[in-house]
Design an enzyme around this catalytic site. Structure first.
Site, PDB file in Angstrom:
ATOM      1  CE  LYS A 174      -4.006  -2.144   0.396  1.00  0.00           C
ATOM      2  NZ  LYS A 174      -5.137  -1.976  -0.534  1.00  0.00           N
ATOM      3  CG  HIS A 305     -10.920  -5.875  -4.820  1.00  0.00           C
ATOM      4  ND1 HIS A 305     -12.052  -5.833  -4.027  1.00  0.00           N
ATOM      5  CD2 HIS A 305      -9.913  -5.377  -4.058  1.00  0.00           C
ATOM      6  CE1 HIS A 305     -11.743  -5.316  -2.853  1.00  0.00           C
ATOM      7  NE2 HIS A 305     -10.462  -5.043  -2.843  1.00  0.00           N
TER       8      HIS A 305
END
Length: 373
Positions: A174, A305
């Site tokens: 991230k 996802h």
């Protein structure tokens, strides 16, 4: 006479996470850390005694709303033929048409639609991937759960090593912090730790504006990334298209879109190189197949996802080599485990999705609704 649906059970399950999880949306003050995942299980049974299992989910908000809407629309399935999946999806959509055909409305349909596809595959004695027409027996996989921003970069590196040792083929970390220099340092450390040969992705979770995304995209080129994910607001189609055209690194997005029509716009305007639909968010397997067809027509890569338990089957049925995202968060809900080795997830050989709810799933259930013909 065809076998017909005679019972439906909906269960709202709250799955606790071991530690609060933070991505860039937390660091920018837009969301709170994630502490649980709300999962909506749907079990659809027929007069001949067959059962199909489906599920959807919500993070941070929406679980109660999905359960409430699914409870309103599910009874329209009673007495119908579960094999007619497209027709059943349309009936569910019209049953809740006053709240639209995307967002929470689509997410409430998803568990029911997925259960119907699971049931159809079980009746055929085939894994869902095989029913759809699989192109491969296994799919490349990468880990995301070890790369969140609540952990220091040293822990992210350790998590990455553990994922690779477990047979996972790539790592996503991230980014999207207010301090972009900190993002670049983080990626540099992880890339050095992994070496040049390991696939590495980054995910900004929609937290950059257009100028920042261009600057960061150029700065990240040196790391040889598989893709930069959600660099901009999910609905900034024009911004994504301009960025994708400007960068050598592929741009990925789509996970936050909540309907096939929204993905169609992303695909039509060449806004991404990697499309990331989420079956649970866009309404199930039925609309996912529409998105996959559009994406393949434009020669796009596919990387669904979350929800690997569903997306492994759907990715295996995509014509060109896809990726599947590894998260272990939902594993306690199901008795079975996905086999992972040599960077790939093996498609289960069990019929349907190949999933059975556990006693733990029942223990975490906070609400149920049952309907019978």
């Amino acid at each position: 006479m065809s076998d017909t649906i005679d019972r439906i059970r909906l269960s709202l399950v709250r799955v606790p996470l071991p530690v609060p999880v933070s991505d860039a949306k937390v660091l920018t003050g837009r969301q709170r850390p994630m502490t649980e995942v709300a999962v909506l299980l749907a079990e659809v049974g027929t007069a001949e005694g067959r059962t199909g299992l489906g599920f959807g989910y919500a993070k941070r908000a929406g679980g109660d709303g999905q359960f409430a809407h699914a409870r309103e629309i599910a009874p329209v399935l009673l007495g119908t033929d579960p094999s007619d999946t497209g027709r059943r999806w349309t009936e569910l959509a019209w049953a809740g048409a006053t709240v639209g055909r995307s967002g929470l409305a689509a997410q409430a349909i998803a568990p029911l639609d997925i259960a119907l596809w699971d049931l159809k595959a079980r009746r055929a004695g085939l894994p869902l991937a095989k029913l759809l027409g699989a192109y491969r027996e296994s799919v490349r996989c990468y880990n995301t759960s070890g790369g969140f921003l609540h952990e220091p970069v040293e822990a992210v590196c350790a998590n990455a090593s553990a994922a690779l040792a477990a047979g996972i083929g790539g790592v996503k970390v991230k980014v999207g912090q207010p301090d972009t220099a900190a993002d670049l340092r983080r990626v540099a450390v992880v890339r050095e730790h992994l070496g040049a040969g390991v696939p590495l992705m980054v995910d900004a979770n929609q937290q950059w504006d257009r100028p920042t995304a261009r600057r960061m995209g150029r700065a990240l080129e040196e790391f040889g990334l598989e893709w930069i994910e959600e660099p901009l607001d999910a609905y900034d189609t024009a911004g994504h298209a301009a960025l994708a055209a400007a960068l050598d690194t592929p741009v990925a997005s789509g996970e936050m879109l909540a309907g096939a029509a929204e993905h169609a716009a992303l695909i039509e305007y060449d806004a991404v190189d990697v499309v990331q639909p989420d079956a649970a968010r866009i309404g199930g397997v039925t609309p996912f197949l529409t998105v996959a067809t559009l994406a393949h027509h434009r020669h796009l890569r596919l990387a669904p996802h979350f929800a690997m338990e569903i997306h492994l089957h759907l990715a295996a049925a995509y014509p060109t080599e896809p990726w599947v995202e590894h998260f272990e968060w939902l594993e306690p809900l199901f008795a079975e485990r996905i086999e992972i080795a040599d960077g790939r997830m093996a498609v289960p050989t069990r019929p349907g999705l190949g999933l059975t709810p556990t006693d733990q799933a029942r223990a975490w259930t906070v609400a149920t609704a049952e309907f019978t013909a």
